[in-house]
Enzyme design. Sequence first.
Site, PDB file in Angstrom:
ATOM      1  N   VAL A  17       6.059   3.840  -4.289  1.00  0.00           N
ATOM      2  CA  VAL A  17       4.824   3.165  -3.874  1.00  0.00           C
ATOM      3  C   VAL A  17       5.143   1.758  -3.397  1.00  0.00           C
ATOM      4  O   VAL A  17       5.677   0.937  -4.132  1.00  0.00           O
ATOM      5  CB  VAL A  17       3.807   3.131  -5.036  1.00  0.00           C
ATOM      6  CG1 VAL A  17       2.563   2.355  -4.625  1.00  0.00           C
ATOM      7  CG2 VAL A  17       3.440   4.543  -5.455  1.00  0.00           C
ATOM      8  N   HIS A  18       4.795   1.496  -2.142  1.00  0.00           N
ATOM      9  CA  HIS A  18       4.957   0.194  -1.503  1.00  0.00           C
ATOM     10  C   HIS A  18       3.748   0.023  -0.594  1.00  0.00           C
ATOM     11  O   HIS A  18       2.813   0.818  -0.655  1.00  0.00           O
ATOM     12  CB  HIS A  18       6.286   0.144  -0.723  1.00  0.00           C
ATOM     13  CG  HIS A  18       6.437   1.292   0.225  1.00  0.00           C
ATOM     14  ND1 HIS A  18       5.969   1.253   1.508  1.00  0.00           N
ATOM     15  CD2 HIS A  18       6.943   2.539   0.041  1.00  0.00           C
ATOM     16  CE1 HIS A  18       6.207   2.415   2.099  1.00  0.00           C
ATOM     17  NE2 HIS A  18       6.791   3.219   1.218  1.00  0.00           N
ATOM     18  N   GLY A  19       3.723  -0.971   0.246  1.00  0.00           N
ATOM     19  CA  GLY A  19       2.544  -1.253   1.068  1.00  0.00           C
ATOM     20  C   GLY A  19       2.035  -0.081   1.879  1.00  0.00           C
ATOM     21  O   GLY A  19       0.844   0.221   1.874  1.00  0.00           O
ATOM     22  N   GLY A  22       0.953   2.641  -0.841  1.00  0.00           N
ATOM     23  CA  GLY A  22      -0.071   2.185  -1.766  1.00  0.00           C
ATOM     24  C   GLY A  22      -1.348   1.710  -1.123  1.00  0.00           C
ATOM     25  O   GLY A  22      -2.402   1.719  -1.746  1.00  0.00           O
TER      26      GLY A  22
END
Length: 168
Positions: A17-19, A22
């Site tokens: 999960v990253h930009g 997410g």
Amino acid sequence: MELKDHILMTRIDNRLVHGQVGVTWTMTLGANVIVVIDEAAAHDVLQQKLMRTVARSSGADIRFFTVDEFVKVFPNVSENQRLYLIVHDPLPIVDLLKAGIPIQSVNVGNMHFAKGKMALNRKVYVDEADLEALRIIESFNVSIFIQDVPGSVSEKLSGLDEVKFVLR
């Protein structure tokens, strides 16, 4: 709503999960729960805290499970939960499918380059185990596609039985 309808998308992304995951994908999909299915992340409180911060910015909840834990809780998904599943590599998806989890499609986001991996495209590198796992996923009649972000071009992966593992 059938159980399969609760899973909006399943994504393979080495970064979990990253930009992009997410926020961008979560909001585009309309997911309200991000589900990270990863052995290491399921037990790493610091990693969970960082991913939880990203998830909050999209207004989604986030949960962390091992494959076995998710298989046990999935039948109890509530009527209003719209899930976005995230895994680090394709192997957990094989286990989920074999356990009867109704995954319809797999989005391959990022599988980073490492020694012993070959390129499927500029963001997806696989070793022989990854390629075999993708073949098994395809054998379950699951659509597999490479797409970085929602607005980018989607590249369907098919005919993986014909792909030969070659390092250049």
